[in-house]
Enzyme design. Structure first.
Site, PDB file in Angstrom:
ATOM      1  N   HIS A  92     -49.880   8.819 -88.787  1.00  0.00           N
ATOM      2  CA  HIS A  92     -49.675   8.833 -87.331  1.00  0.00           C
ATOM      3  C   HIS A  92     -50.751   8.050 -86.592  1.00  0.00           C
ATOM      4  O   HIS A  92     -50.928   8.200 -85.390  1.00  0.00           O
ATOM      5  CB  HIS A  92     -49.617  10.280 -86.827  1.00  0.00           C
TER       6      HIS A  92
ATOM      7  N   CYS B 196     -53.670  -4.010 -79.243  1.00  0.00           N
ATOM      8  CA  CYS B 196     -52.634  -4.619 -78.412  1.00  0.00           C
ATOM      9  C   CYS B 196     -51.305  -4.506 -79.143  1.00  0.00           C
ATOM     10  O   CYS B 196     -51.211  -4.810 -80.343  1.00  0.00           O
ATOM     11  CB  CYS B 196     -52.974  -6.085 -78.156  1.00  0.00           C
TER      12      CYS B 196
ATOM     13  N   ALA C  74     -52.879  19.157 -88.721  1.00  0.00           N
ATOM     14  CA  ALA C  74     -53.797  19.561 -87.659  1.00  0.00           C
ATOM     15  C   ALA C  74     -54.627  20.787 -88.001  1.00  0.00           C
ATOM     16  O   ALA C  74     -55.741  20.957 -87.509  1.00  0.00           O
ATOM     17  CB  ALA C  74     -53.011  19.818 -86.369  1.00  0.00           C
TER      18      ALA C  74
END
Length: 254
Positions: free
Chosen positions: A126, A134, A29
């Protein structure tokens, strides 16, 4: 590990990159915070303000699915216009020289692809929050369609048009299985590089945090660029605790 001033550290980093045949970056991040995307774990990060919705809750509860999408669209309003930062652009420049065969990332923001990496060369551990799938049939959905349905229904998440399954952002939630193909690709990259650069990651989220160790054990030089100390600093060949954009900007092609 030897501590260098910033100028010396950048020079040392350039030497390592120039000497290497293959460089594999591993990003967290921290590389995206200058783009306006807050991280999750630091003080003031997203998880300090709200409890994450776990995968089991998402599957079990319509209320959890609705709340998950409400949060996603709120996040879009805040960070949807984010553009690649200096770190992203610098790695993309190295990629274009042929030094980087693929990049491993814990991030879900799609900024490496936007900066110039081919999607197939971005290993997303991730997942990716810029589209949805779906959970049953894997049909892809764009966020604009979901947002329209969400608003029209008064805040209820839509189900899959093909099979009726639950639609979720293409991210890996707490309690959800890691993507096997991405993990295998990341393992192969870590085992075959000359220099492994862990950038903007706290290196506390496993199993992803194990890749720097894998690379080091396979003979790679390990570089860690992060504002805060990590548990792997002691085994790294070069550690730079400074602003990621400032450290990597000299590598941006002019």
């Amino acid at each position: 590990m030897i501590a260098f001033d910033l100028e010396t550290a950048i020079r040392r980093l350039r030497d390592l990159v120039e000497e290497a045949r293959t460089v594999v970056p591993f990003t967290g991040a921290g590389i995206s915070t200058e783009c306006g995307i807050p991280d999750f774990r630091s003080p003031g990060g997203i998880w300090t303000k709200m409890r994450p919705i776990e995968f089991g809750d998402f599957v079990a509860s319509q209320e959890a699915r609705d709340e998950s999408w409400r949060r996603r669209f709120a996040m879009e309003e805040q960070f949807g216009g984010a553009k690649p930062g200096r770190g992203h652009r610098a790695l993309a420049a190295l990629y274009k020289t042929g030094k980087i065969p693929g990049i491993i990332t814990q991030n879900i923001d799609n900024l490496h692809q936007t900066s110039g990496f081919l999607p197939g060369d971005v290993v997303e551990l991730h997942g990716n929050t810029t589209y949805a799938t779906c959970l049953d049939c894997a049909k892809r959905y764009e966020l604009a369609w979901i947002k329209e349905r969400f608003a029209a229904s008064g805040g209820q998440s839509p189900d899959c048009l093909s099979c009726g399954g639950y639609i979720k952002t293409a991210t890996v939630s707490f309690g959800q299985a890691m993507p096997e193909a991405a993990m295998r690709r990341a393992q192969a990259l870590a085992e075959s590089c000359d220099v492994f650069m862990a950038i903007g990651s706290s290196l506390v989220v496993w199993p992803a945090a194990g890749f720097p160790l894998t690379a080091k054990r396979a003979g790679a030089r390990l570089v860690i660029i992060n504002r805060e100390a990590t548990e792997f600093d002691d085994i790294a060949d070069l550690v730079i605790h400074d602003d990621i954009g400032a450290v990597l900007s000299p590598f941006i092609a002019h």
